[in-house]
Write a protein that holds these residues in place. Sequence first.
Motif, mmCIF file in Angstrom:
data_model
loop_
_atom_site.group_PDB
_atom_site.id
_atom_site.type_symbol
_atom_site.label_atom_id
_atom_site.label_comp_id
_atom_site.label_asym_id
_atom_site.label_seq_id
_atom_site.Cartn_x
_atom_site.Cartn_y
_atom_site.Cartn_z
ATOM 1 N N GLY A 188 37.554 -18.663 12.405
ATOM 2 C CA GLY A 188 38.988 -18.548 12.205
ATOM 3 C C GLY A 188 39.384 -18.026 10.839
ATOM 4 N N VAL A 189 38.435 -17.545 10.058
ATOM 5 C CA VAL A 189 38.706 -17.073 8.699
ATOM 6 C C VAL A 189 38.834 -15.552 8.714
ATOM 7 C CG1 VAL A 189 37.904 -17.028 6.314
ATOM 8 C CG2 VAL A 189 37.412 -19.007 7.767
ATOM 9 N N THR A 190 39.938 -15.055 8.188
ATOM 10 C CA THR A 190 40.159 -13.611 8.145
ATOM 11 C C THR A 190 40.344 -13.070 6.731
ATOM 12 O OG1 THR A 190 42.550 -13.920 8.459
ATOM 13 C CG2 THR A 190 41.202 -13.605 10.444
ATOM 14 N N ASP A 197 31.922 -17.608 0.527
ATOM 15 C CA ASP A 197 31.457 -18.452 -0.576
ATOM 16 C C ASP A 197 32.572 -19.325 -1.139
ATOM 17 O OD1 ASP A 197 32.339 -15.729 -1.574
ATOM 18 O OD2 ASP A 197 32.229 -16.798 -3.485
ATOM 19 N N VAL A 198 33.837 -18.892 -1.006
ATOM 20 C CA VAL A 198 34.960 -19.689 -1.492
ATOM 21 C C VAL A 198 35.080 -20.978 -0.692
ATOM 22 C CG1 VAL A 198 37.470 -19.740 -1.762
ATOM 23 C CG2 VAL A 198 36.186 -17.685 -2.360
ATOM 24 N N LEU A 199 34.865 -20.921 0.635
ATOM 25 C CA LEU A 199 34.913 -22.106 1.473
ATOM 26 C C LEU A 199 33.621 -22.916 1.359
ATOM 27 C CD1 LEU A 199 36.477 -20.533 4.689
ATOM 28 C CD2 LEU A 199 37.666 -21.770 2.869
ATOM 29 N N ARG A 200 32.504 -22.227 1.262
ATOM 30 C CA ARG A 200 31.214 -22.911 1.253
ATOM 31 C C ARG A 200 31.045 -23.798 0.011
ATOM 32 N NH1 ARG A 200 27.091 -21.960 4.688
ATOM 33 N NH2 ARG A 200 28.244 -20.173 5.499
ATOM 34 N N PRO A 231 45.071 -24.845 -1.129
ATOM 35 C CA PRO A 231 46.471 -24.475 -0.848
ATOM 36 C C PRO A 231 46.621 -23.389 0.208
ATOM 37 C CG PRO A 231 45.772 -23.640 -2.983
ATOM 38 C CD PRO A 231 44.685 -24.546 -2.517
ATOM 39 N N TYR A 232 45.560 -22.686 0.547
ATOM 40 C CA TYR A 232 45.634 -21.616 1.533
ATOM 41 C C TYR A 232 44.964 -21.992 2.853
ATOM 42 C CZ TYR A 232 41.419 -21.044 -1.282
ATOM 43 O OH TYR A 232 40.272 -21.291 -2.007
ATOM 44 N N SER A 275 47.758 -18.019 -4.403
ATOM 45 C CA SER A 275 46.678 -18.974 -4.659
ATOM 46 C C SER A 275 45.332 -18.519 -4.133
ATOM 47 C CB SER A 275 47.032 -20.335 -4.030
ATOM 48 O OG SER A 275 48.226 -20.843 -4.568
ATOM 49 N N ASN A 276 45.267 -17.333 -3.535
ATOM 50 C CA ASN A 276 44.008 -16.844 -2.971
ATOM 51 C C ASN A 276 43.972 -15.324 -3.106
ATOM 52 O OD1 ASN A 276 41.530 -16.882 -1.651
ATOM 53 N ND2 ASN A 276 42.425 -16.966 0.386
ATOM 54 N N VAL A 277 43.911 -14.854 -4.333
ATOM 55 C CA VAL A 277 43.991 -13.418 -4.605
ATOM 56 C C VAL A 277 42.779 -12.701 -4.010
ATOM 57 C CG1 VAL A 277 44.173 -11.681 -6.414
ATOM 58 C CG2 VAL A 277 45.252 -13.907 -6.719
ATOM 59 N N PHE A 278 43.033 -11.788 -3.089
ATOM 60 C CA PHE A 278 41.983 -10.999 -2.442
ATOM 61 C C PHE A 278 40.900 -11.885 -1.833
ATOM 62 C CE2 PHE A 278 43.437 -8.205 -6.025
ATOM 63 C CZ PHE A 278 44.204 -7.365 -5.243
ATOM 64 N N GLY A 279 41.288 -13.087 -1.388
ATOM 65 C CA GLY A 279 40.332 -13.988 -0.754
ATOM 66 C C GLY A 279 39.357 -14.637 -1.697
ATOM 67 N N SER A 280 39.619 -14.574 -3.007
ATOM 68 C CA SER A 280 38.668 -15.072 -4.004
ATOM 69 C C SER A 280 38.885 -16.539 -4.362
ATOM 70 C CB SER A 280 38.769 -14.240 -5.278
ATOM 71 O OG SER A 280 40.060 -14.385 -5.870
ATOM 72 N N GLY A 281 40.006 -17.134 -3.946
ATOM 73 C CA GLY A 281 40.320 -18.485 -4.339
ATOM 74 C C GLY A 281 40.957 -18.587 -5.712
#
Length: 327
Positions: free
Chosen positions: A28-30, A35-38, A65-66, A119-125
């Motif tokens: 469900g991650v787009t 690595d940000v979630l892991r 927050p995202y 709070s999640n610039v370019f998916g980087s966290g």
Amino acid sequence: DEAGRTIGLTFFVDPGQRVHVRHIEFTGVTRTRDDVLRREMRQLEGATLSTTALVRSEQRLRRLPYVEEAKVETTPVPGVDDQVDVTVAVKEGPSAQIGGGIGYSQSQSFVLNGEYVDSNVFGSGERIAAQLNGGSYSRIYSFSHTQPYVTLDGISRTLSVSYSDVSRLTSSFSEFKTSTYAGSMEFGYPIAERASVFSGLSYQYADLATVSDSSSQLRDWVRRNGDYYFRRVGSDSVLGTRIDMVELTAGIVYDTRDRYLFAERGAMHRLTFGVTVPGSAIQFATASYRGQQFLRFDKVPVLRRVLFGAPSPRWSAAAPRPTRSGC
């Protein structure tokens, strides 16, 4: 023991086989990088399966927050008795917010404000925030950037800069002019699963100028603080001062909220101390406390907030900085 009417019990435990985690997969991650979630997972691949670690991993993911929701499921590996795969179903939420407004009051005249937060610039966290507040008597601009994981140990870093230009507080105040430039850097370090300490350094330069129409109290303060100067601009006499300040801050945060946004249970406590270093134009020390307690009554989230060291008793989204006075 018939006389003492007691019995002794002996438990024989037959230990079962330990189960290990083979793979962890996010669905469900787009937008967010893997690595940000892991890095929020407390259950690791190759480690022994732990219910406590799985629950804590869910909680940490929900607090991002995202992320709106996270649910962990385990699936046995076919043909193997001691291995499972972990699947984490993630529902991402909006990470960016933009807002603004325009208003008018008798004391402030027209006021314009705008804000952009991601709070999640370019998916980087990573988090960036830009704010603009302008009016007839003041203009304030600020920008900040937060890197939550500078190192694998979870050390965070926040850089911020700001500029303000104020001519008076309200229409009823005497006229003056001050330009302020500020920059700061703050590091945070986790000392426990729910607690962290932080320390920072900030620099501020201010140029405060008064004219003959300014109040006598303000002109007296200018003479006593900073590097004051006197000059003429046309027919006006200007008395001003230049102030350089370096402030050290340190504190501790204890956070048990179940979510970063719209928390339903838990608490957040933040204690901050600040002091200017020797040689600063103004010497002062500050202490502030911010507390939040979240409760639920009949499935309705209730927030109880306590603020100390704040100049205004009004409810707000963040605790304002404490009032400072030169000494």
